[in-house]
Design an enzyme around this catalytic site. Structure first.
Site, PDB file in Angstrom:
ATOM      1  CG  ASN A 126      -2.367  -0.193   0.973  1.00 55.41           C
ATOM      2  OD1 ASN A 126      -2.569   0.376  -0.136  1.00 55.41           O
ATOM      3  ND2 ASN A 126      -3.062  -0.873   1.492  1.00 55.41           N
ATOM      4  N   GLY A 442     -20.588   8.619  -4.111  1.00 54.90           N
ATOM      5  CA  GLY A 442     -20.783   8.321  -2.611  1.00 54.90           C
ATOM      6  C   GLY A 442     -20.378   9.484  -1.510  1.00 54.90           C
ATOM      7  CG  HIS A 704      -7.999  12.225  -8.723  1.00 53.98           C
ATOM      8  ND1 HIS A 704      -8.944  11.439  -9.739  1.00 53.98           N
ATOM      9  CD2 HIS A 704      -8.132  11.297  -7.667  1.00 53.98           C
ATOM     10  CE1 HIS A 704      -9.245  10.291  -9.343  1.00 53.98           C
ATOM     11  NE2 HIS A 704      -8.905  10.364  -8.234  1.00 53.98           N
ATOM     12  CB  CYS A 736     -13.020   9.076  -7.479  1.00 55.93           C
ATOM     13  SG  CYS A 736     -12.622   7.923  -6.119  1.00 55.93           S
TER      14      CYS A 736
HETATM   15  N1  GLN Z   1     -17.612   5.662  -1.968  1.00 51.85           N
HETATM   16  C1  GLN Z   1     -16.428   6.043  -1.845  1.00 51.85           C
HETATM   17  C2  GLN Z   1     -16.279   7.360  -1.821  1.00 51.85           C
HETATM   18  O1  GLN Z   1     -17.114   8.210  -2.759  1.00 51.85           O
HETATM   19  C3  GLN Z   1     -15.584   5.452  -2.943  1.00 51.85           C
HETATM   20  C4  GLN Z   1     -14.172   5.794  -2.460  1.00 51.85           C
HETATM   21  C5  GLN Z   1     -13.020   5.147  -3.555  1.00 51.85           C
HETATM   22  O2  GLN Z   1     -13.049   5.130  -4.640  1.00 51.85           O
HETATM   23  N2  GLN Z   1     -11.723   4.922  -3.037  1.00 51.85           N
HETATM   24  O3  GLN Z   1     -15.654   7.936  -1.140  1.00 51.85           O
HETATM   25 ZN    ZN Z   2     -12.806   5.904  -6.716  1.00 52.65          ZN
END
Ligand code: GLN
Ligand code: ZN
Length: 764
Positions: A126, A442, A704, A736
Site C-alpha cells: 500500500n 458516494g 482529483h 470518484c
Molecule cells: N464511495 C467511496 C467515496 O465516494 C469510494 C471511494 C473510492 O473509490 N476510493 O468516497
Molecule cells: Zn474511486
C-alpha cells in the site's frame, strides 16, 4: 577497503519506518510546505528521527545497520536524485529541497507552475512511489550528497553502516519512458556505470557493505530477468575497488534470478522466506560460496514470528549457503514502529503481534539461536510457542456459527443472482429512472466542520448524540443539494466515515483498530490499517440507519454505500493462518448481511466499492488466475443476497484494467462506475471486448483536480461514450468520491454534469 575485509554480520533488517513513531516527520514536512517551519527546523526533526532509528537498531543488537533508508517523501524519488535523473521541468526550482518536493507534489515555484511526477503503487503493497521519467535526454550522473550525509551523521554508533539503494534493474523497470524515449530498461548499461562510480566512492570511504534492492527480480515484469541480473551484477562484482555487495530481493520468490545472481561475484543475496521460500537455495551449488540473507521475519505484516519454525528454516540453509544472515523479509517501512503505545490490546492479541521494534528483536534472537543453538534462545522460543498455541485455540479465530453459515450459503449456491437482463427489467420497473441517469460515487466533501466534530467527539467535547445530530444535519444538507441539482440517484454523502475500511473494521468482530499503528502510504500521508485477526462477524447493522435516514428525506432513490471484501482485505493487516480467500469470504458474508438489511429498510440501490480489486493482484502470473477467481467469488457472495429488483452498483478507481478486465465483467454488478482518465471510448471498448453488457458509468470528469469541468466537455464525453454503449446502459457520474473537494467546486461541477446529461438526453 576490499571485500575481503568487509565485516561479517549476522542480524539486520532491510530498512526501517521513517515517518517517526508519532508521525513527527509528517507534521514537520507539512509545516515546511505551508511555510510554518523553515528548512533548518525540518532538517533537525529529520536528523533526530534518523539518529533514533540507528541507535535503536544498534541497541537492539543488529550488527549491520541500513542507512539512506530515510526519506523526506519517497525512496524512489531519492534514487532519481541520486542518479541525477529528475526531469528537466523541475530543474528550474533553485532550492534543492524545494526541487525535490516540486517533483513529488508539483506547485508554483518562483512564479512557475511545475507539474508533479506520477505516483503509483510499490509492488503489491500500500506504499506509493514517485515514478521516474526517463526521456531521450535523461543523462545519469552520480549525486550522492544525501547518502553520504546520512553516513557521516550515523557514525556515533559503533556498528558498521550499510548504505541501501534501489538497484538499477528495479529502478528502470519501474520508470516510465517520456518524450518518445525507448523503454527505460534499454538504458541499463549506462546506468550501471553510475552505480559503479557509487561503489568506488563508497569503497574509498571505507564502507564494507552496500545493499542493492532488486525486488523486481521476483516478478514476471522484466523479460530475461536472469540474464539482466547476471550481466549487471557480474559487472558491478568485477570492480576491483568496491564494498561487498548484498543484492536484496523481496515480496516473493526468485526463480531464474537466483542462480543467475549466484553465478556473479556478489557476496550476499537476500531471499524473502515469508512471501517465498528458501528451498531453492540447496539447488544452486554456487550459493555454498555466498552469504544468504534469509528474510524469515515478516517485514510487511504484523504477526509475531514463530521462532521455532523460523529457526528450522534457517537450519536448512546451513550447508547449502556459505553463510546465513537473519533479516526481515523486506523493509519494515510497511509496519508501525512499535507495539508499545497500543494500550488497548488484550494480552492474547498483543502476544500474537510484532511491529517494527519487536521484529528487530526477533531477528536478533534468531541470529543468536542460529549461532549458539536452540538452547541459547529457549525461553524466547517458549514464549513464541505459547503465543502460537493461544492463537490456535482462541475462540475469536474460530466462530463456528459464521463458518457453518458460510458453508450452508456456499452449498446453496451463494454467488448467483437472476440473469442480468431480467434484473435490469425488474429494476427499471421499480426505479423508473430516466435514460442517462445521473449519480455520484458516494462521498461529499469532508468539510472542516465534519472533521472538527469527529475530533470533538474523540476529545469528549461533544457526546455521541450531539455528534450524530451534526452528521445527520450534514446528510440532510447533502440530500437537499442533490435534489436542488436534479441528480437522479442520490447518496447520503458518507460524512460519518473517517475512512472507507476503518469505518467497517470498527464495527465488525475480528478486527482491531490500533491507536498509533501508522504506516506511510505516500509522502506525508499515513494510514492506520486495522488488524484483521479473527473470524469476521457483524454483530449489528453498520450503515442502515444512515441510509434509511437519508432515504426518508427524499422520494428519489438513495444508494446504500458499502466497501467490498477485497478492498477491506487490501487495506488491513490480514491474518496469516488461513488462505486469503477464506478470510475474504467471511468479510463478504458480513457485507452480504448488510445488503440484506439495507434492502429490508427500503433501499433499492446498493453500491459495493472495490477500488482495490487490482491492488491485490499477485506479482507472479501463475498466481493471478486463482486470485481473480476468489476475489470475484467474494464480491458475488457479498452482493447476491438481494432481490433481482434491487440494483447492485460497484465502483473501481482505475481505467487501466489490464489483467483484471475479465474479472470486472465477472463481478456482474448491475452498474459499474469507473475512472475514465483515458478516453471514454477506450474504457468502454475494453469492457465490450470481454462481453461486459451491464450498466456502466465511465467518470465524465476527474475529481482529483480542483478544476470545474465545463458542460460542453462533459457533453462531448457522453456523446463519445454513446458510440461504444447504448443509452440504456450508460450512467453519468464523476470518476470518484468527492470527499477531497471543496463544496463550491462540487456544486458547480455537478450542476454542469446534470446540464450535460440533460442536453445529451434531448439529442436522442
Ligand atoms: N464511495 C467511496 C467515496 O465516494 C469510494 C471511494 C473510492 O473509490 N476510493 O468516497
Ligand atoms: Zn474511486
Amino acid at each position: 577497503m576490499t571485500t575481503q575485509s568487509a565485516p561479517l554480520f549476522t542480524a539486520t533488517i532491510l530498512g526501517s519506518p521513517r515517518v517517526g513513531p508519532n508521525r513527527e516527520l509528517k507534521r514537520a514536512v507539512e509545516k515546511y510546505w505551508s511555510k510554518k517551519m523553515d528548512r533548518a527546523e525540518l532538517e533537525a526533526v529529520a536528523a533526530t528521527l534518523r539518529g533514533d532509528t540507528v541507535r535503536h537498531l544498534a541497541d537492539a543488537g543488529a550488527d549491520s545497520i541500513p542507512v539512506n533508508t530515510f526519506s523526506y517523501y519517497d525512496h524512489m524519488l531519492d534514487q532519481s536524485v541520486l542518479l541525477g535523473a529528475l526531469p528537466p521541468r523541475v530543474a528550474g526550482v533553485r532550492d534543492d529541497l524545494d526541487r525535490y518536493f516540486a517533483a513529488a507534489r508539483g506547485g508554483t515555484y518562483d512564479g512557475v507552475d511545475v507539474a508533479p511526477l506520477e505516483m503509483t503503487k510499490w509492488f503489491d503493497t500500500n506504499y506509493h512511489y514517485i515514478v521516474p521519467e526517463i526521456g531521450p535526454n535523461t543523462a545519469f550522473t552520480l549525486n550522492p550528497a544525501k547518502l553520504l550525509a546520512e553516513l557521516d551523521e550515523a557514525t556515533a554508533v559503533d556498528v558498521p553502516l550499510r548504505p541501501v539503494v534501489v538497484g538499477p534493474i528495479t529502478y528502470l523497470a519501474l520508470s516510465k519512458a517520456v518524450d518518445g524515449a525507448g523503454a527505460p530498461i534499454e538504458r541499463l548499461d549506462e546506468l550501471v556505470d553510475v552505480y559503479a562510480e557509487l561503489l568506488e566512492l563508497l569503497a574509498e570511504r571505507g564502507i564494507g557493505w552496500v545493499q542493492i534492492d532488486e525486488p523486481i527480480l521476483v516478478t514476471d515484469d522484466v523479460d530475461d530477468v536472469g540474464a539482466l541480473a547476471e550481466t549487471t551484477y557480474a559487472r558491478l562484482g568485477a570492480l576491483s575497488h568496491r564494498p561487498a555487495i548484498f543484492v536484496a530481493t523481496y515480496f516473493g520468490q526468485l526463480t531464474d534470478a537466483l542462480p543467475a545472481l549466484a553465478r556473479t561475484p556478489v557476496e550476499a543475496i537476500g531471499i524473502d522466506a515469508v512471501d517465498g521460500s528458501v528451498d531453492a537455495v540447496a539447488a544452486v551449488p554456487e550459493l555454498a560460496e555466498k552469504t544468504v540473507v534469509a528474510g524469515v521475519v515478516d517485514g510487511r505484516n504484523i504477526w509475531r514470528t514463530d521462532l521455532e519454525s523460523a529457526l528450522a528454516t534457517l537450519a536448512t540453509l546451513v550447508g547449502p549457503a556459505g553463510r546465513v544472515v537473519v533479516s526481515t523479509s523486506c523493509s519494515t517501512l510497511h509496519v508501525p514502529y512499535s507495539l508499545e503505545p497500543e494500550t488497548d490490546l488484550d494480552e492474547a492479541l498483543r502476544s500474537w503481534l510484532a511491529f517494527g521494534a519487536e521484529k528487530v528483536a526477533e531477528v536478533v534472537t534468531l541470529a543468536k539461536g542460529l549461532a549458539q543453538g536452540r538452547a541459547a534462545i529457549a525461553s524466547e522460543i517458549e514464549n513464541s510457542n505459547a503465543a502460537a498455541a493461544s492463537r490456535k485455540v482462541d475462540p475469536r479465530l474460530n466462530n463456528t456459527d459464521i463458518r457453518s453459515r458460510l458453508d450452508d450459503i456456499r452449498v446453496a449456491g451463494a454467488s448467483g443472482r437472476g440473469i442480468a437482463a431480467d434484473r435490469r427489467t425488474a429494476q427499471q420497473e421499480r426505479l423508473n429512472l430516466p435514460t442517462l441517469p445521473t449519480t455520484t460515487i458516494g462521498s461529499y466533501p469532508q468539510t472542516t466542520e465534519i472533521r472538527l466534530a469527529r475530533a470533538d467527539l474523540r476529545a469528549g467535547r461533544i457526546d455521541e448524540a450531539q455528534y450524530e445530530q451534526k452528521m445527520k444535519d450534514e446528510v440532510a444538507a447533502v440530500i437537499a443539494l442533490q435534489e436542488e441539482l436534479g441528480i437522479d440517484v442520490l447518496v447520503h454523502g458518507e460524512p460519518e466515515r473517517n475512512d472507507m475500511v476503518q469505518y467497517f473494521a470498527e464495527q465488525l468482530e475480528g478486527f482491531f483498530a490500533t491507536q498509533n499503528g501508522w504506516v506511510q502510504s505516500y509522502g506525508s500521508r499515513c494510514v492506520r490499517p486495522p488488524i484483521l485477526y479473527g473470524d469476521v462477524a457483524r454483530p449489528r447493522p453498520m450503515t442502515v440507519e444512515w441510509a434509511a435516514y437519508a432515504q426518508s428525506l427524499t422520494a428519489k432513490p438513495v444508494k446504500g454505500m458499502l466497501t467490498g471484501p477485497v478492498t477491506i482485505l487490501a487495506w488491513s493487516f490480514v491474518r496469516d493462518d488461513q488462505p486469503l480467500a477464506d478470510t475474504a469470504a467471511q468479510v463478504a458474508l458480513a457485507i452480504r448481511d448488510e445488503t440484506v438489511d439495507l434492502e429490508k429498510a427500503g433501499i433499492a440501490i446498493i453500491q459495493v466499492d472495490e477500488p482495490a480489486l487490482r491492488e491485490l493482484l499477485p506479482l507472479r502470473s501463475k498466481e493471478k488466475k486463482d486470485y481473480l477467481a476468489w476475489s470475484v467469488e467474494a464480491f458475488r457472495l457479498a452482493t447476491a443476497g438481494v432481490r433481482d429488483d434491487t440494483q447492485v452498483h460497484t465502483h473501481l478507481c482505475y481505467s487501466e484494467f489490464g489483467e483484471v478486465i475479465g474479472a470486472i465483467a465477472d463481478l456482474d454488478a448491475d452498474v459499474t462506475s469507473i475512472e475514465a482518465a483515458r478516453s471514454h471510448m477506450e474504457v468502454l471498448t475494453d469492457l465490450n471486448a470481454v462481453g461486459f453488457s451491464n450498466g456502466v458509468g465511465p467518470g465524465v470528469y476527474d475529481i482529483h483536480s480542483p478544476r470545474v469541468p465545463t458542460t460542453q466537455e462533459m457533453i462531448v464525453a457522453l456523446r463519445e461514450a454513446l458510440e461504444a454503449v447504448p443509452a440504456e446502459r450508460l450512467w453519468v457520474n464523476p470518476d470518484c468520491g468527492l470527499k477531497t473537494r471543496r463544496t463550491d467546486e462540487v456544486i458547480e461541477s455537478l450542476r454542469n454534469m446534470v446540464e450535460a446529461a440533460t442536453a445529451v438526453r434531448a439529442e436522442r
